[in-house]
Motif scaffolding. Sequence first.
Motif, PDB file in Angstrom:
ATOM      1  N   VAL A  68      57.700  92.722 -12.642  1.00  0.00           N
ATOM      2  CA  VAL A  68      56.680  92.824 -13.690  1.00  0.00           C
ATOM      3  C   VAL A  68      55.879  94.117 -13.581  1.00  0.00           C
ATOM      4  O   VAL A  68      55.283  94.561 -14.562  1.00  0.00           O
ATOM      5  N   THR A  90      56.088  94.216  -7.675  1.00  0.00           N
ATOM      6  CA  THR A  90      55.570  92.886  -7.997  1.00  0.00           C
ATOM      7  C   THR A  90      56.603  92.160  -8.842  1.00  0.00           C
ATOM      8  O   THR A  90      57.041  92.668  -9.864  1.00  0.00           O
ATOM      9  N   GLU A 103      58.084  88.315 -10.511  1.00  0.00           N
ATOM     10  CA  GLU A 103      57.909  86.917 -10.860  1.00  0.00           C
ATOM     11  C   GLU A 103      59.144  86.198 -10.334  1.00  0.00           C
ATOM     12  O   GLU A 103      60.241  86.372 -10.830  1.00  0.00           O
ATOM     13  N   TYR A 104      58.973  85.406  -9.266  1.00  0.00           N
ATOM     14  CA  TYR A 104      60.104  84.735  -8.642  1.00  0.00           C
ATOM     15  C   TYR A 104      60.295  83.325  -9.176  1.00  0.00           C
ATOM     16  O   TYR A 104      61.343  82.719  -8.981  1.00  0.00           O
ATOM     17  N   LYS A 105      59.271  82.790  -9.851  1.00  0.00           N
ATOM     18  CA  LYS A 105      59.297  81.482 -10.480  1.00  0.00           C
ATOM     19  C   LYS A 105      58.332  81.582 -11.646  1.00  0.00           C
ATOM     20  O   LYS A 105      57.386  82.367 -11.589  1.00  0.00           O
ATOM     21  N   ASN A 106      58.513  80.809 -12.686  1.00  0.00           N
ATOM     22  CA  ASN A 106      57.657  80.901 -13.858  1.00  0.00           C
ATOM     23  C   ASN A 106      56.179  80.825 -13.461  1.00  0.00           C
ATOM     24  O   ASN A 106      55.726  79.832 -12.909  1.00  0.00           O
ATOM     25  N   GLY A 107      55.445  81.919 -13.688  1.00  0.00           N
ATOM     26  CA  GLY A 107      54.028  81.973 -13.367  1.00  0.00           C
ATOM     27  C   GLY A 107      53.704  82.271 -11.913  1.00  0.00           C
ATOM     28  O   GLY A 107      52.538  82.330 -11.540  1.00  0.00           O
ATOM     29  N   LYS A 108      54.710  82.471 -11.059  1.00  0.00           N
ATOM     30  CA  LYS A 108      54.504  82.744  -9.631  1.00  0.00           C
ATOM     31  C   LYS A 108      54.892  84.181  -9.333  1.00  0.00           C
ATOM     32  O   LYS A 108      56.043  84.579  -9.543  1.00  0.00           O
ATOM     33  N   LEU A 109      53.937  84.956  -8.855  1.00  0.00           N
ATOM     34  CA  LEU A 109      54.168  86.373  -8.582  1.00  0.00           C
ATOM     35  C   LEU A 109      54.077  86.645  -7.088  1.00  0.00           C
ATOM     36  O   LEU A 109      53.330  85.989  -6.370  1.00  0.00           O
ATOM     37  N   TYR A 153      63.700  80.224  -6.532  1.00  0.00           N
ATOM     38  CA  TYR A 153      63.587  80.801  -7.866  1.00  0.00           C
ATOM     39  C   TYR A 153      63.798  79.730  -8.927  1.00  0.00           C
ATOM     40  O   TYR A 153      64.316  78.644  -8.645  1.00  0.00           O
ATOM     41  N   SER A 154      63.394  80.047 -10.156  1.00  0.00           N
ATOM     42  CA  SER A 154      63.508  79.092 -11.251  1.00  0.00           C
ATOM     43  C   SER A 154      64.954  78.693 -11.537  1.00  0.00           C
ATOM     44  O   SER A 154      65.200  77.619 -12.063  1.00  0.00           O
TER      45      SER A 154
END
Length: 65
Positions: A3, A7, A9-15, A45-46
């Motif tokens: 992002v 940095t 995003e490894y999961k939705n909303g998780k940085l 991850y997602s």
Amino acid sequence: MEVEKNTFEYKNGKLAHFFSEDDLKNHFKETNIIETGSIQENFEYSNGAIRTYKLRYIYGIKILA
């Protein structure tokens, strides 16, 4: 997904932001650094994939002016 520089995003909303040791020390240059080190942690991850990362930590005391 990256992002911004280093940095992700490894999961939705998780940085997670990834620092080199030099970046970490520079970020805390106003701090009396007592200890730095690293640990390993797994991120899921997602898409269900799991990756192991080396995480850095820093322990210090803020220098008062």
